[in-house]
Design an enzyme around this catalytic site. Structure first.
Site, PDB file in Angstrom:
ATOM      1  N   TYR A 270     -16.473  17.566 -15.239  1.00  0.00           N
ATOM      2  CA  TYR A 270     -16.845  16.145 -15.309  1.00  0.00           C
ATOM      3  C   TYR A 270     -17.875  15.861 -14.210  1.00  0.00           C
ATOM      4  CZ  TYR A 270     -16.398  11.074 -14.867  1.00  0.00           C
ATOM      5  OH  TYR A 270     -16.652   9.733 -14.772  1.00  0.00           O
TER       6      TYR A 270
ATOM      7  N   ARG B 229       0.842  -1.209   0.000  1.00  0.00           N
ATOM      8  CA  ARG B 229       0.000   0.000   0.000  1.00  0.00           C
ATOM      9  C   ARG B 229       0.871   1.250   0.000  1.00  0.00           C
ATOM     10  NH1 ARG B 229      -1.598   2.101   4.531  1.00  0.00           N
ATOM     11  NH2 ARG B 229      -1.961   0.121   5.594  1.00  0.00           N
TER      12      ARG B 229
ATOM     13  N   LYS C  94      -8.633   6.114 -19.053  1.00  0.00           N
ATOM     14  CA  LYS C  94      -8.988   6.524 -20.401  1.00  0.00           C
ATOM     15  C   LYS C  94      -7.816   6.331 -21.368  1.00  0.00           C
ATOM     16  CE  LYS C  94     -12.724   7.559 -18.184  1.00  0.00           C
ATOM     17  NZ  LYS C  94     -13.017   8.860 -17.636  1.00  0.00           N
TER      18      LYS C  94
ATOM     19  N   ASP D 193      -7.563  18.915 -14.763  1.00  0.00           N
ATOM     20  CA  ASP D 193      -7.885  17.528 -15.115  1.00  0.00           C
ATOM     21  C   ASP D 193      -7.491  17.372 -16.584  1.00  0.00           C
ATOM     22  OD1 ASP D 193      -9.074  15.170 -15.957  1.00  0.00           O
ATOM     23  OD2 ASP D 193     -10.910  15.468 -14.795  1.00  0.00           O
TER      24      ASP D 193
HETATM   25  C1  LIG Z   1     -13.473   9.398 -16.462  1.00  0.00           C
HETATM   26  C2  LIG Z   1     -13.098  10.737 -15.989  1.00  0.00           C
HETATM   27  C3  LIG Z   1     -12.859  10.981 -14.627  1.00  0.00           C
HETATM   28  C4  LIG Z   1     -13.062   9.923 -13.560  1.00  0.00           C
HETATM   29  O1  LIG Z   1     -12.163   8.867 -13.689  1.00  0.00           O
HETATM   30  P1  LIG Z   1     -12.462   7.348 -13.226  1.00  0.00           P
HETATM   31  O2  LIG Z   1     -11.215   6.640 -13.620  1.00  0.00           O
HETATM   32  O3  LIG Z   1     -13.686   6.894 -13.943  1.00  0.00           O
HETATM   33  O4  LIG Z   1     -12.670   7.357 -11.747  1.00  0.00           O
HETATM   34  C5  LIG Z   1     -12.477  12.269 -14.260  1.00  0.00           C
HETATM   35  N1  LIG Z   1     -12.325  13.244 -15.168  1.00  0.00           N
HETATM   36  C6  LIG Z   1     -12.550  13.047 -16.489  1.00  0.00           C
HETATM   37  C7  LIG Z   1     -12.375  14.184 -17.432  1.00  0.00           C
HETATM   38  C8  LIG Z   1     -12.936  11.786 -16.937  1.00  0.00           C
HETATM   39  O5  LIG Z   1     -13.170  11.609 -18.253  1.00  0.00           O
END
Ligand SMILES: *Cc1c(COP(=O)(O)O)cnc(C)c1O
Length: 378
Positions: A105, A53, A202, A177
């Site tokens: 988001y 961890r 992603k 982000d």
């Molecule tokens: C998918 C996404 C998130 C959240 O991420 P997870 O891996 O699903 O927890 C945050 N910001 C953006 C822009 C995203 O596309």
């Protein structure tokens, strides 16, 4: 491996994810499932690995590689993008105030509204494309500005360097982000961000088979706090998750470049189609943020776009169901093209137009993708 020479992005992506610590010298990094590590007779440890961890070889490789790609000193990997986002808000104090984009988001909005509000973290939604509104929304207790550019799902473009100057003037942190553009297209730290966050689920993972997130910073104090939150809150990725994301990262550059190239072609076709009301894509000269995007993005405008279909909600949903190469599913950034009716996903609080479809362009042949849309639109 000794690395004296300064290599370019794609080369570093391969080298940084390569095997480092095994005496048998494998070419691909092995997966270290061990949760705990031998303590030496003097009480110390080889390589500082104590307990999984806290840190493990797969996570270390991933974190170093992520930090290097964004030009940051410190990287922290999490079990999901949302865990990464939470860790940033956990760095703040009760009573602090956050400025967030009004089309942030959706789950980050819910995280602030449904979870952190109870911990007395305040927020205000602002239009990040309106710099006067950003500045006038700053309060005495504002600590952080949070933005995404391009935004989800409207593909609005925020001027990161301009907002960074506002943040600096008022002594605030700026978090970006960077999930959608990835560092292949946008180096947010170079534009002035203090904190970069990703959902590595992603584009980094890239194959729709692993969840992950990360936070990258240069400030040592912030890094110390994030490290504490990471190990003490414990939302850490498994060694296998880290391994999958590291592997995905080796082809990140190639994939994002190809997806961007296909996305602009699809955007141009759709913009000229008489069944389409509007295309949101920053690569189009018709996009209000095109100029800013051209300045702050390099190599292209990304593989994401959204379209407003002429007609009502049901009509948009019908079009998405007629597409054969675009799977109707949430998420983005994988090798396969996806399409989603965003308003249905976001629920009753959604501000998204009811006739909007969000598109994640994959790696299929672009001509096939274009023909698929032409057939679905009829
Ligand atoms: C998918 C996404 C998130 C959240 O991420 P997870 O891996 O699903 O927890 C945050 N910001 C953006 C822009 C995203 O596309």
């Amino acid at each position: 491996m000794t690395k004296n020479k300064k290599y370019r992005f794609e080369t570093d992506a391969i080298l940084n994810s390569a095997a480092h610590q095994n005496d048998s010298r494998p070419v691909s990094h092995p997966i270290y499932l061990s949760t705990t590590y031998h303590r030496n007779e003097d009480g110390g440890y080889n390589n500082d690995f104590v307990y999984s961890r806290h840190s493990n070889p797969n996570r270390q490789v991933l974190e170093k590689s992520l930090a290097a790609m964004e030009g940051c000193k410190y990287g922290f990997a999490f079990a999901s993008g949302m865990a990464a986002a939470s860790s940033i808000f956990q760095c703040l104090k009760a009573g602090d105030h956050v400025l967030v984009a009004d089309d942030v988001y959706f789950n980050i909005y819910l995280l602030l509204n449904d979870v952190f509000k109870d911990w007395n973290l305040e927020y205000t939604l602002v239009d990040m494309t309106n710099l006067e509104q950003v500045e006038s929304s700053i309060k005495k207790n504002t600590a952080l500005i949070w933005l995404e550019s391009p935004s989800n799902p409207l593909l609005k473009i925020s001027d990161i360097s301009a907002i960074s100057s506002i943040a600096k003037t008022h002594d605030l942190l700026l978090a970006v982000d960077n999930t959608w553009p990835t560092p292949v297209l946008q180096k947010s730290v170079v534009q002035g961000a203090d904190i970069v966050m990703h959902s590595t689920t992603k584009y980094f993972g890239g194959h729709s088979d692993v969840l992950g997130g990360c936070v990258l910073v240069n400030d040592e104090k912030l890094a110390e706090k994030l490290g504490q939150i990471q190990t003490l809150s414990g939302a850490v990725p498994s060694p296998f998750d880290c391994w999958l994301i590291s592997r995905g990262m080796q082809t990140l550059h190639l994939r994002v470049m190809a997806q961007s190239k296909s996305a602009i072609e699809l955007a141009l076709l759709l913009e000229s189609h008489d069944k389409i009301e509007k295309v949101n894509y920053p690569g189009l000269t018709s996009h209000p943020g095109h100029e800013v995007a051209s300045r702050q993005m390099e190599n292209g405008f990304g593989g994401m776009l959204s379209v407003l279909i002429k007609g009502d909600k049901q009509h948009a949903i019908d079009v998405s169901n007629r597409l054969k190469l675009f799977t109707v599913a949430t998420s983005l950034g994988g090798v396969e093209s996806l399409v989603e009716h965003r308003e249905s996903v976001e629920g009753p609080d959604s501000q998204t137009p009811e006739n909007l479809l969000r598109i994640s362009v994959g790696l299929e042949n672009v001509q096939d993708l274009i023909e698929d849309w032409e057939e679905a639109l009829g």
